[in-house]
Design an enzyme around this catalytic site. Structure first.
Site, short mmCIF file in Angstrom:
data_model
loop_
_atom_site.label_atom_id
_atom_site.label_comp_id
_atom_site.label_asym_id
_atom_site.label_seq_id
_atom_site.Cartn_x
_atom_site.Cartn_y
_atom_site.Cartn_z
CG ASP A 96 -0.18 -0.28 2.52
OD1 ASP A 96 1.04 -0.01 2.58
OD2 ASP A 96 -0.81 -0.78 3.47
CD GLU A 118 0.66 -7.14 2.88
OE1 GLU A 118 1.38 -7.82 3.64
OE2 GLU A 118 0.72 -5.90 2.83
CD GLU A 132 0.32 4.28 4.76
OE1 GLU A 132 1.50 4.59 4.97
OE2 GLU A 132 -0.65 4.92 5.26
CG HIS A 208 6.97 3.78 10.82
ND1 HIS A 208 6.72 2.49 11.23
CD2 HIS A 208 6.58 3.85 9.53
CE1 HIS A 208 6.21 1.81 10.23
NE2 HIS A 208 6.10 2.60 9.19
NE ARG A 210 2.36 10.38 5.33
CZ ARG A 210 3.25 11.19 4.76
NH1 ARG A 210 3.15 12.49 4.95
NH2 ARG A 210 4.23 10.71 4.01
CG HIS A 241 10.99 5.73 10.63
ND1 HIS A 241 11.18 6.78 9.76
CD2 HIS A 241 10.59 4.69 9.85
CE1 HIS A 241 10.90 6.40 8.54
NE2 HIS A 241 10.55 5.13 8.55
#
Length: 385
Positions: A96, A118, A132, A208, A210, A241
């Site tokens: 994604d 996936e 995503e 990590h 967003r 990250h």
């Protein structure tokens, strides 16, 4: 038949390298080309090296302070040049990411069939995770072959009107990668894990996303500090990250605590070794939600929703979000109640058996030839163990 695999991030590399290897071992019917966009740079190369994958194209798309729109435009234009030069029969993408979205759109624009590894994962909320959830829905819409990791993912696709003949349940390729990596020799006394005190119970943290930038990460850090303050005998280990939205917040609030170890991002082998030696894992990573059950490690998911409900339903993961009190309460329960811990640790992995890449390669080989598709019954036979 020429197959172009496009990937850009470390998770994509982890999940596609076994597929690349399986395709390369499928004989002369396939000409396999690999294109990396460079959406991740430092974290991507070690995975490629681990599997011995040498890219044919490197697009180097990342720039400082790049917007999501700017990144997407760069991925599309540079991938288009590769597709025009290579003229593949299939473009294979995973998951994604912006890379997967951009490459699938380029394939569609150029009349090239798209295979989505996936496929079918959903949270049901277009903003969580962002971007995503939108990316993977669009990729599935454009795909000519959808490789669903689970039966639930297949049902998601069919519910959205995807042709059943192009949907194949294969298992998740991350389990293939995990099986390979756990067999690798590893020296704990040197390298990135040398500073980790393994005489304590390790609580591994990876976060990590967003969607958690800002207040979400502040709340996660408060929870980690409370756990470190209040529970004896644990060591929180957080590979941080590189994104400043993560790194700056985490180091400001957690650095210097004697029961918290902040380390740079780990190569995949080191991460798997750390996972295998951890007591509990707190993460917003989709891949770790899939891998941890194979290692017998309970997972607390630091997100409001997960597109991998199979782990929650199986009992090996629990969604806790980013609220401080909820994280602390659920982590404390597992660290202090052995019965609750064992209930989550002793669950079979619902995501596969380590042979997904072989199944994907067999299906694509069977499709060798322009315009050919695998009949539904044949696909079922090919996807069988």
């Amino acid at each position: 038949m020429r197959v172009l695999i496009v990937l850009g991030t470390r998770p994509e590399a982890i999940k596609l390298c076994p597929v690349i290897t399986a395709l390369q071992e499928s004989g002369d019917r396939l000409d396999v080309r690999v294109c990396v966009t460079g959406q991740h740079r430092e974290m991507l190369r070690p995975v490629l090296d681990l599997f011995g994958i040498v890219p044919d194209h490197d697009l180097d798309v990342m720039r400082p302070d790049q917007t999501l729109s700017g990144l997407t435009a760069t991925v599309i234009t540079r991938t288009a040049a590769v597709v025009e030069a290579e003229r593949p029969d299939w473009v294979v993408v995973q998951g994604d990411t912006t890379t997967a979205f951009g490459a699938s759109l380029v394939g569609f624009y150029h009349g090239v069939r798209v295979a989505h590894v996936e496929a079918g994962l959903r949270t049901g909320d277009m903003r969580r995770p962002f971007p995503e959830e939108a990316n993977r829905r669009i990729v599935d819409l454009l795909a000519g072959a959808c490789f669903a990791p689970t039966e639930r993912a297949r049902r998601n696709l069919l519910r959205e009107g995807v042709d059943p003949q192009i949907v194949h349940v294969t298992g998740n390729t991350v389990i293939d990668a995990l099986h390979y990596v756990v067999r690798c020799a590893y020296d704990l006394g040197s390298g990135p894990l040398a500073s980790v005190p393994f005489d304590r119970r390790i609580v591994l943290v990876t976060a990590h996303r967003r969607e958690s930038f800002g207040p979400g990460f502040v709340s996660i850090c408060r929870a980690l500090r409370r756990l470190a303050d209040e529970i004896e005998g644990i060591q929180i280990v957080y590979p941080v990250h590189l994104n400043p939205n993560v790194r700056d917040v985490v180091h400001k609030r957690l650095a210097g605590h004697p029961r918290i170890t902040l380390i740079p991002p780990l190569d995949y082998v080191s991460l798997v070794q750390l996972m295998s030696r951890s007591t509990l894992i707190l993460t917003d990573s989709g891949g770790i939600q899939e891998e941890a059950p194979s290692l017998g490690k309970p997972v607390l998911v630091l997100r409001a929703a997960t597109e991998r409900p199979e782990a929650v339903e199986a009992g090996c993961a629990r969604v806790v979000g980013t609220q401080t009190a909820r994280i602390v309460g659920e982590a404390r329960r597992l660290l202090e109640d052995d019965t609750a811990y064992q209930r989550m640790a002793r669950v079979a992995n619902p995501f596969g058996d380590g042979r997904a890449s072989e199944r994907i390669a067999r299906i694509l080989v069977a499709m060798a030839g322009p315009g050919m598709e695998v009949p539904r019954r044949t696909a079922q036979l090919l996807a069988a163990p």
